[in-house]
Design a protein around this motif. Structure first.
Motif, short mmCIF file in Angstrom:
data_model
loop_
_atom_site.label_atom_id
_atom_site.label_comp_id
_atom_site.label_asym_id
_atom_site.label_seq_id
_atom_site.Cartn_x
_atom_site.Cartn_y
_atom_site.Cartn_z
N LEU A 102 36.79 21.09 38.47
CA LEU A 102 35.76 20.19 37.94
C LEU A 102 35.66 18.92 38.78
O LEU A 102 34.57 18.49 39.14
N GLU A 120 30.41 15.08 35.77
CA GLU A 120 31.29 16.15 35.29
C GLU A 120 30.51 17.21 34.52
O GLU A 120 30.82 18.41 34.61
N ARG A 124 30.34 21.07 35.61
CA ARG A 124 30.68 22.16 34.71
C ARG A 124 29.59 23.24 34.74
O ARG A 124 29.88 24.45 34.77
N VAL A 136 37.68 25.57 35.11
CA VAL A 136 37.32 24.19 35.46
C VAL A 136 38.54 23.29 35.62
O VAL A 136 38.52 22.33 36.40
#
Length: 229
Positions: A102, A120, A124, A136
């Protein structure tokens, strides 16, 4: 205009006396194309990729990205063009060790001006798109080579660039992982991303819908049709 990349009479020389790495290369890439740039080691294909990605400048000739003449841009403007318009995938992955998938993908948006939470969230989504939504939180050393390359691809496309430049993206992978990466690039291409992939593998190149062959800095052939990923 449908050209996402236009290369006109591009020449690149190094040193004194000058050594020619590229000689008067000319071609266009249309929006939505998937193009292999194929050649042996030392042929000039990686030099060409660096120029296409504005990481290097030609000694002469012009490169246009999305209709913008890159030769007219200063370094800051070129950085902005790369950030918004071009994604890069490399043979060596170039992931930060000790950082989650991630975090590595979110790094692709560091200069976008959006918040960490937004970076983020988009990371994702990108990881899910490449089939790693369940990984992730894993770090590079916890992943296979194919998975690491998929993280690198997610990082390259997280900002939705119109152009993806891939430099030997299957070079360090086994055949099964290579097939997975090529299929993933094909999916991204089907979604509208123009993909240029450097490869020294003529068999792989034959599978792609267009093949530009470089040898000793010269464009030897530009063949369209007959291939499918």
């Amino acid at each position: 205009m449908n050209s996402v990349i236009r290369v006109t009479d591009v020449t690149k020389t190094y040193g004194t006396p000058p050594v020619t790495a590229l000689s008067r290369i000319t071609f266009d890439v249309q929006r939505g194309e998937f193009v292999a740039i194929v050649g042996t080691s030392g042929s000039g294909k990686s030099t060409l990729l660096n120029i296409l990605g504005t990481l290097d400048r030609p000694s002469s000739g012009t490169v246009e990205i999305n209709g913008i003449d890159t030769g007219a841009l200063n370094d800051n403007e070129l950085s902005a063009l790369r950030a918004d318009g071009v994604g890069f995938v490399f043979q060596q992955f170039h992931l930060r060790e000790g950082v989650s998938a991630l975090g590595n993908v979110a790094d692709g948006l560091l200069y976008s001006g959006i918040s960490k939470a937004a970076r983020e969230e988009r990371a994702r989504i990108a990881l899910t798109k490449v089939g790693l939504g369940h990984r992730v939180s894993h770090r590079p050393n916890e992943m296979s080579g194919g998975e690491r390359q998929r993280v690198a691809i997610a990082r390259a496309v997280v900002g939705d660039p119109p152009v993806l430049l891939a430099d030997e993206p299957t070079g360090n992978l086994d055949s099964r992982s290579s097939d997975t990466i090529v299929a993933l690039l094909r999916e991204l291409n089907a979604d509208g991303t123009s993909v240029l992939m450097i490869t020294h593998d003529p068999v792989l190149a034959e599978r792609l819908p267009r093949r530009i062959t470089i040898s000793d800095g010269n464009l030897i052939s530009d063949v369209q049709g007959g291939g499918s990923v």
